[in-house]
Design an enzyme around this catalytic site. Structure first.
Site, PDB file in Angstrom:
ATOM      1  N   ASP A  84     -33.520   5.093   8.942  1.00  0.00           N
ATOM      2  CA  ASP A  84     -32.577   4.899  10.092  1.00  0.00           C
ATOM      3  C   ASP A  84     -33.011   3.259  10.784  1.00  0.00           C
ATOM      4  OD1 ASP A  84     -30.371   5.423  11.088  1.00  0.00           O
ATOM      5  OD2 ASP A  84     -31.707   6.674  13.198  1.00  0.00           O
ATOM      6  N   HIS A  85     -31.886   2.541  10.760  1.00  0.00           N
ATOM      7  CA  HIS A  85     -31.891   1.643  11.902  1.00  0.00           C
ATOM      8  C   HIS A  85     -32.532  -0.021  11.278  1.00  0.00           C
ATOM      9  CE1 HIS A  85     -28.293   2.317  13.286  1.00  0.00           C
ATOM     10  NE2 HIS A  85     -28.952   3.805  14.159  1.00  0.00           N
ATOM     11  N   GLU A 135     -24.711  -2.186   7.768  1.00  0.00           N
ATOM     12  CA  GLU A 135     -23.992  -1.717   8.811  1.00  0.00           C
ATOM     13  C   GLU A 135     -23.021  -2.861   9.532  1.00  0.00           C
ATOM     14  OE1 GLU A 135     -26.231   0.244  12.537  1.00  0.00           O
ATOM     15  OE2 GLU A 135     -25.417  -0.646  13.817  1.00  0.00           O
ATOM     16  N   HIS A 177     -25.132   5.964  20.044  1.00  0.00           N
ATOM     17  CA  HIS A 177     -25.842   6.855  19.399  1.00  0.00           C
ATOM     18  C   HIS A 177     -26.105   8.132  21.297  1.00  0.00           C
ATOM     19  CE1 HIS A 177     -27.142   4.029  16.949  1.00  0.00           C
ATOM     20  NE2 HIS A 177     -27.226   4.687  16.079  1.00  0.00           N
ATOM     21  N   GLY A 208     -24.380   8.819  15.365  1.00  0.00           N
ATOM     22  CA  GLY A 208     -23.807   8.812  16.952  1.00  0.00           C
ATOM     23  C   GLY A 208     -22.853  10.742  17.126  1.00  0.00           C
ATOM     24  N   GLY A 209     -23.877  11.667  15.743  1.00  0.00           N
ATOM     25  CA  GLY A 209     -23.162  12.679  15.237  1.00  0.00           C
ATOM     26  C   GLY A 209     -22.975  13.690  16.578  1.00  0.00           C
ATOM     27  N   ASN A 229     -24.986  11.195  11.299  1.00  0.00           N
ATOM     28  CA  ASN A 229     -26.422  11.182  11.988  1.00  0.00           C
ATOM     29  C   ASN A 229     -26.329  12.321  13.176  1.00  0.00           C
ATOM     30  OD1 ASN A 229     -26.614   9.063   9.471  1.00  0.00           O
ATOM     31  ND2 ASN A 229     -27.434   7.501  10.747  1.00  0.00           N
ATOM     32  N   VAL A 230     -27.112  12.795  13.469  1.00  0.00           N
ATOM     33  CA  VAL A 230     -27.818  13.658  13.777  1.00  0.00           C
ATOM     34  C   VAL A 230     -28.892  13.752  14.283  1.00  0.00           C
ATOM     35  CG1 VAL A 230     -27.826  16.445  14.983  1.00  0.00           C
ATOM     36  CG2 VAL A 230     -25.797  15.394  13.310  1.00  0.00           C
ATOM     37  N   ASN A 231     -29.084  13.722  15.582  1.00  0.00           N
ATOM     38  CA  ASN A 231     -30.448  13.305  16.203  1.00  0.00           C
ATOM     39  C   ASN A 231     -30.975  13.793  17.402  1.00  0.00           C
ATOM     40  OD1 ASN A 231     -33.558  12.761  16.248  1.00  0.00           O
ATOM     41  ND2 ASN A 231     -32.521   9.944  17.003  1.00  0.00           N
TER      42      ASN A 231
HETATM   43  P1  13P Z   1     -27.238  11.073  17.847  1.00  0.00           P
HETATM   44  O1  13P Z   1     -28.373  10.623  18.913  1.00  0.00           O
HETATM   45  O2  13P Z   1     -26.126  10.556  18.744  1.00  0.00           O
HETATM   46  O3  13P Z   1     -27.277  12.149  16.988  1.00  0.00           O
HETATM   47  O4  13P Z   1     -26.825   9.531  16.505  1.00  0.00           O
HETATM   48  C1  13P Z   1     -28.298  10.120  15.919  1.00  0.00           C
HETATM   49  C2  13P Z   1     -28.338   9.000  14.737  1.00  0.00           C
HETATM   50  O5  13P Z   1     -27.029   7.793  15.229  1.00  0.00           O
HETATM   51  C3  13P Z   1     -28.898   7.941  14.188  1.00  0.00           C
HETATM   52  O6  13P Z   1     -28.920   6.481  12.920  1.00  0.00           O
END
Ligand code: 13P
Length: 292
Positions: A84-85, A135, A177, A208-209, A229-231
């Site tokens: 990721d990124h 991206e 995010h 930024g889910g 994407n969910v974090n």
């Molecule tokens: P969130 O932390 O806002 O869910 O975003 C996760 C994300 O986009 C990881 O790349």
């Protein structure tokens, strides 16, 4: 079953659902996400930021853990291990370490430099059978200590990056995010439509889910988003469940109950992640989509 994300996300695009990328931080996170995907017969993407990989002692450790866990849990649904990124160096290291997919985030670079580095990494990734995400238009918010303002990606730049052969594209449409500010204006659907057209319908990624209202997520999926994407969401529910357990006195030094045993202490957080992943997969529409 570890796979790359190319066919998975084309199937999602064509089937009008999205596959969730859930970021992992440790063994509990990984096990919670893998078992939930298996129970719900859903494809899944495990996201690993460079910071999380460093925390887990490196890309090799992560790749070994995920491969071994996938095997020992008998996971048969398709699983992607995705950077990721990633930086240019991080992306190369993940290709060598056995990841099945990478993201190169050159959105903060000068556009020509983003094109040059993305193009190089497309070739390196495809040579080894990995999928690659690029991206355009920095996603706002703070992740791994790096803060950026949300941008709306330029459709023409998206077209140029998509034409390099990337498999899916993260394009800023006002998403950020972390936790959305109260005055957040929502996703820019006009921008999403333009990007979708300009990129010849390449699967798009919504970063930024966490905190985007479900109706906006569903609308984004209908309009070309195939990966969400969910974090932060999983971090929030893990923290809340763990705090609740501790505040209820369950971690007390009671020799009979042994609630301080890490396997007991981390269980409510583990269960909370499973419930959150299930809830998100329902919204994304990926349940029972393991065969494609
Ligand atoms: P969130 O932390 O806002 O869910 O975003 C996760 C994300 O986009 C990881 O790349």
């Amino acid at each position: 079953m570890l796979v790359n994300a190319t066919r998975m996300l084309k199937a999602a695009r064509d089937g009008h659902y999205a596959v969730g990328q859930f970021n992992i931080n440790n063994l509990e996170w990984t096990k919670a996400i893998l078992t939930t995907a298996q129970e719900l017969n859903s494809p899944v993407i495990l996201g690993v930021s460079e910071g999380a990989a460093k925390y887990m002692t490196g890309f090799k450790t992560v790749a070994s853990m995920v491969k071994a866990m996938d095997e020992s849990l008998g996971i048969t649904v398709p699983v992607v291990l995705h950077l990721d990124h990633g930086t240019y160096e991080g992306a190369k290291a993940c290709i060598a370490a056995g990841f099945t997919s990478i993201m190169f985030d050159g959105s903060h670079l000068d556009f020509d430099e983003n094109i040059k580095k993305t193009s190089e990494l497309v070739n390196l990734a495809h040579d080894k059978g990995l999928s690659i995400e690029a991206e355009v238009g920095a996603i706002g918010g703070t992740e791994d200590g790096v803060t950026a303002d949300g941008e709306i990606a330029d459709p023409e730049e998206c077209r140029k990056i998509a034409n390099l052969g990337v498999d899916f594209l993260a394009a800023g449409i006002g998403n950020i995010h972390g936790i959305y500010p109260k005055n957040w204006k929502g996703l820019h659907f006009d921008a999403l439509e333009k990007i979708h057209q300009a990129t010849d319908h390449i699967p798009l990624v919504l970063h930024g889910g966490t905190g985007i209202p479900d109706d906006q997520i569903r609308k984004a999926i209908i309009n070309g988003v195939s990966k969400v994407n969910v974090n932060t969401d999983c971090q929030l529910v893990f923290a809340a469940a763990t705090v609740e357990y501790c505040l209820a006195g369950k971690a007390a030094p009671d020799p009979d109950k042994k609630g301080f045993d890490p396997r007991k202490l981390l269980k409510p957080g583990y269960e909370a992640i499973k419930a959150k992943v299930k809830e998100r997969m329902e919204v994304f529409g990926s349940i029972n989509k393991a065969s494609y």
